[in-house]
Each structure stands twice: as C-alpha cells, then as structure tokens.
Design an enzyme around this catalytic site. Structure first.
Site, PDB file in Angstrom:
ATOM      1  CG  HIS A   1      -0.268  -0.754   4.237  1.00 29.77           C
ATOM      2  ND1 HIS A   1      -0.538  -1.722   5.155  1.00 29.77           N
ATOM      3  CD2 HIS A   1      -0.082  -1.397   3.054  1.00 29.77           C
ATOM      4  CE1 HIS A   1      -0.515  -2.908   4.558  1.00 29.77           C
ATOM      5  NE2 HIS A   1      -0.241  -2.736   3.279  1.00 29.77           N
TER       6      HIS A   1
HETATM    7  C1  UD1 Z   1       2.698  -2.370  -1.223  1.00 26.65           C
HETATM    8  C2  UD1 Z   1       1.844  -3.493  -1.823  1.00 26.65           C
HETATM    9  C3  UD1 Z   1       0.906  -4.012  -0.754  1.00 26.65           C
HETATM   10  C4  UD1 Z   1       1.660  -4.425   0.497  1.00 26.65           C
HETATM   11  C5  UD1 Z   1       2.516  -3.257   0.973  1.00 26.65           C
HETATM   12  C6  UD1 Z   1       3.348  -3.630   2.184  1.00 26.65           C
HETATM   13  C7  UD1 Z   1       1.309  -3.289  -4.203  1.00 26.65           C
HETATM   14  C8  UD1 Z   1       0.275  -2.924  -5.187  1.00 26.65           C
HETATM   15  N1  UD1 Z   1       1.020  -3.002  -2.926  1.00 26.65           N
HETATM   16  O1  UD1 Z   1       1.811  -1.317  -0.862  1.00 26.65           O
HETATM   17  O2  UD1 Z   1       0.239  -5.154  -1.267  1.00 26.65           O
HETATM   18  O3  UD1 Z   1       0.730  -4.776   1.503  1.00 26.65           O
HETATM   19  O4  UD1 Z   1       3.392  -2.864  -0.098  1.00 26.65           O
HETATM   20  O5  UD1 Z   1       3.877  -2.483   2.798  1.00 26.65           O
HETATM   21  O6  UD1 Z   1       2.327  -3.807  -4.582  1.00 26.65           O
HETATM   22  N2  UD1 Z   1       6.689   4.910  -0.059  1.00 26.65           N
HETATM   23  C9  UD1 Z   1       7.739   5.567   0.544  1.00 26.65           C
HETATM   24  N3  UD1 Z   1       8.875   4.848   0.804  1.00 26.65           N
HETATM   25  C10 UD1 Z   1       9.014   3.521   0.485  1.00 26.65           C
HETATM   26  C11 UD1 Z   1       7.929   2.878  -0.130  1.00 26.65           C
HETATM   27  C12 UD1 Z   1       6.783   3.573  -0.391  1.00 26.65           C
HETATM   28  O7  UD1 Z   1       7.657   6.753   0.836  1.00 26.65           O
HETATM   29  O8  UD1 Z   1      10.075   2.930   0.774  1.00 26.65           O
HETATM   30  C13 UD1 Z   1       5.432   5.670  -0.305  1.00 26.65           C
HETATM   31  C14 UD1 Z   1       5.401   6.335  -1.662  1.00 26.65           C
HETATM   32  O9  UD1 Z   1       4.696   7.508  -1.549  1.00 26.65           O
HETATM   33  C15 UD1 Z   1       4.584   5.361  -2.491  1.00 26.65           C
HETATM   34  C16 UD1 Z   1       3.586   4.839  -1.460  1.00 26.65           C
HETATM   35  O10 UD1 Z   1       4.329   4.775  -0.245  1.00 26.65           O
HETATM   36  O11 UD1 Z   1       3.953   5.960  -3.574  1.00 26.65           O
HETATM   37  C17 UD1 Z   1       3.032   3.479  -1.778  1.00 26.65           C
HETATM   38  O12 UD1 Z   1       4.068   2.532  -1.994  1.00 26.65           O
HETATM   39  P1  UD1 Z   1       3.795   1.234  -2.927  1.00 26.65           P
HETATM   40  O13 UD1 Z   1       4.986   0.363  -2.917  1.00 26.65           O
HETATM   41  O14 UD1 Z   1       3.257   1.662  -4.248  1.00 26.65           O
HETATM   42  O15 UD1 Z   1       2.588   0.525  -2.220  1.00 26.65           O
HETATM   43  P2  UD1 Z   1       2.360   0.153  -0.678  1.00 26.65           P
HETATM   44  O16 UD1 Z   1       1.229   0.977  -0.192  1.00 26.65           O
HETATM   45  O17 UD1 Z   1       3.624   0.158   0.108  1.00 26.65           O
END
Ligand code: UD1
Length: 357
Positions: free
Chosen positions: A203
């Site tokens: 991820h």
């Molecule tokens: C975040 C953390 C990372 C951690 C990870 C655990 C930051 C910068 N990154 O990364 O350190 O290891 O969480 O999982 O804080 N999305 C969904 N549904 C959700 C959440 C996210 O569809 O419930 C998708 C969205 O497209 C979003 C993307 O995942 O833009 C990334 O989500 P985000 O929370 O920005 O970062 P993670 O990659 O989850």
C-alpha cells in the site's frame, strides 16, 4: 482524574489504540479517562469500523470525517477539527500513534495549545525523507513530551536527535502485546483461507503510485506462483486496487487471490497459517516475526532494522530477482524469534507513565 484525548485515523492506529484502551478500562478506569477522536482518514468499514467492533474499542466520541485528500488539505482539515475539540474541552494530554497524517495533525494541534503530546511508536526512522511517514514521525517526536520507543534502536535514534532520557521511555511495542493477547482467539474464530499460501500486502505510495515499481512487484508475484506452484493471498488496500485498475495490465494469474482488506483477527490468523510474508507494511513486518514467519520487505529500507540484522526480514525493494530469490530461499522456514520489542506489557508501561506525568 486525568483526562486524555486519543487521536486515531488510520487502520494500524486502531489496532495499537486497542491495547491502550483496554488497559485504561480494565486497570485504571478510576484515575484516567480517555476520549477517542477519529479523524476519518480511513472510512471504509474494512479499513476502519470493523476494527472498533472486533477489538472492542470504545466508539470515538468525535469523528471529524475528513476522508482522503492531498496531504496539506487532509492534514489541515484534521488540525482545524482537532483544535476545535481541544478548545471546547479540557484535556491533560493528547495521545498519538505512529506516523500517519492523523498523527502529525494531532501532535501539531495539541502542542500549539500547550497540551502535552504523548507519542506511541516514537523514534522510528527510515532516514528517507521522501516518505510522508518519515516527516510525520520526526515532527511528531519533536513536539512530544513523552516519547514511547518500541525498540532500543528507536531510543538510540531519539538520543541522537538530542532528546534526553527524561522524555524517552523504552516501552516495547503494543503490537507485540496484541499478538500475544489475540493469537489463539484469531485461530479459533477464523477458517483457513486456503491450505497453503504466501501472504502479500502492498500500500505504500512509492509502490502503488509508481507504475514501474508496481509492475516489477506484480511480475515477481507471478513468477513466484509459477516457480513454486504456490498460492498467494493478497488482501488489497483500496489505494492499490485503484492504481492496479487504472493500469492496463493483463489480469493477475489465478493463483493470486485478491481479497478485501482483512480484519485484525483475520490478519493474525493468516500470519500464523501462511508460509511467508511479502509486504511493504511496517506493522506486518513485525507481526510476521512475532508469528515466526519470514518477511520479504518490498522497500529499499526499513525502520525495523533489528529484523533485517537478525535475518528475519530481507529487503528486496521492488527488485523482481531479489523478491523471487528471497522467497524461494525462505518459504516455509522459521526465522529467529523476536528479542527486541519488549515483554508484551508495553501498554501497561505507557499508561503508568502517562499517569505519573
Ligand atoms: C495511510 C498512512 C500510512 C499507513 C496507512 C495504513 C499517511 C500519509 N499514510 O496510508 O502511513 O501505513 O495509512 O493503511 O498518513 N482509501 C479508501 N478508503 C479508505 C481509506 C483510503 O478508498 O477508507 C483510498 C483513497 O483512495 C485514498 C487512498 O486510499 O486516497 C490513500 O489513503 P490515505 O489515508 O491517504 O493513505 P494510506 O495509503 O491509507
């Protein structure tokens, strides 16, 4: 009665917060009150809600519902929401976990209001400033008054950055507490996904958002399934799914079983039943070791250097040959046991120290 605000937002933080919340409720309910604030960084049930139910974490008193977005906007919205809560209520301290944008927002909002910040999983460093997590944890550490270091390497990193032993507490790792507490329950409550498989997760933005790296990793998985005639179970983060869907790739081979993100107990059971772990997650590297499985790390470096030094994890980056070679060499074998992450009572140490502060 001391009153603290715990700030969580992303999947690994719910799991870490479970250990501390249970300790507060079971052992210190008369002296410490905890309110939970969920920033809403993760919002899908598979990424958020299911952890609260399964791990019996008190429901958040506040949910900011911030959702996904670019770093500045997401962090800014969180800070503004947290500040409002901190203005309306009196808290003696704010507890933050790890290195996500929710950690950064909580630490900055609290310190600007002169509220002590307690950082669980302090002192971790990849020394790679292109990782958003590295920026988040460095800043969070530097505005925290209690730094709970999970390993001696983390203690050493903090000393090198000028912190004194007054602020650094070697607590051990709450994720180790959880593995000891939930391992048997996890096996009892779940059915095996398949008879035999490698567990894979992916991820990190530098893997998912970089088509070249993503292609090399997927190609390595393909080669592994062909050469070893093994199955791969791949619980897929929504971010990874979106990136793979947007690339015109040939469909993944049948032996790669893409499933929805697993719950905590499902993950812990899968770790115990798998033959090897391939991941770019920080938490899973440790959990693999706690469950005595070798881990091939899909990153160029790791914060959990002890695992690599012990030979329990191998850094293979997105290098197809390295990923395949390490997997062929280590599959089904048992790595050295954990000696670095405390004694399984990290949550007790953390809560006691917060109470003394
Ligand atoms: C975040 C953390 C990372 C951690 C990870 C655990 C930051 C910068 N990154 O990364 O350190 O290891 O969480 O999982 O804080 N999305 C969904 N549904 C959700 C959440 C996210 O569809 O419930 C998708 C969205 O497209 C979003 C993307 O995942 O833009 C990334 O989500 P985000 O929370 O920005 O970062 P993670 O990659 O989850």
């Amino acid at each position: 009665m001391k009153k603290i605000l715990t700030i969580v937002g992303a999947r690994p933080q719910f799991i870490k917060a479970a250990a501390i919340s249970h300790t507060i409720r079971d052992k210190h309910a008369s002296e410490l009150q905890e309110d939970i604030l969920h920033t809403g960084q993760h919002y899908d049930d598979a990424m958020s809600g299911q952890f609260f139910t399964e791990l019996d974490i008190p429901l958040p008193r506040y949910n900011l519902g911030v959702g996904s977005g670019p770093h500045g906007k997401q962090t800014g919205l969180m800070m503004s929401g947290i500040e409002e809560i901190l203005l309306q209520n009196h808290y003696d301290g704010v507890l933050v976990y790890g290195d996500t944008n929710s950690t950064l927002a909580g630490a900055l909002a609290a310190t600007k209001m002169h509220i002590p910040v307690y950082h669980v999983e302090a002192g971790l460093r990849s020394f790679n400033r292109s990782m958003p997590e590295e920026i988040n944890r460095v800043v969070a550490d530097h505005v925290s008054s209690l730094l709970f270091a999970p390993t001696q390497t983390a203690v050493h990193n903090l000393r090198n950055e000028g912190f004194t032993d007054k602020n650094i507490i070697f607590s051990g790792d709450v994720m180790y507490d959880n593995v000891l507490h939930y391992s048997t329950t996890a096996l009892q409550r779940t059915k095996p996904i398949l008879d035999s498989y490698i567990l894979t997760t992916l991820h990190r933005d530098f893997n998912t958002d970089n088509p070249d790296r993503l292609k090399h990793i997927l190609s390595a998985l393909n080669t592994i399934t062909e050469q070893l005639k093994t199955e791969i179970v791949f619980p897929m983060h929504p971010r990874t799914r979106k990136c793979i869907d947007s690339m015109s790739l040939t469909p993944l081979p049948n032996r790669i079983h893409v499933v929805a993100p697993l719950s905590y107990l499902e993950t812990l059971a899968a770790l115990q039943r798998c033959s090897l772990v391939l991941t770019d997650s920080g938490g899973l590297q440790k959990e693999a070791n706690f469950c005595r499985k070798y881990c091939v790390v899909l990153r160029p470096e790791t914060e959990w250097v002890e695992l690599v030094e012990d030979g329990a994890a191998v850094l293979a980056d997105a290098d197809e040959q390295k990923i395949v070679d390490a997997t062929l060499r280590l599959i089904g074998q048992v790595p050295p046991a954990n000696l670095h992450f405390g004694n399984g009572h990290a949550a007790d140490t953390i809560v006691s120290r917060i109470l003394e502060s």
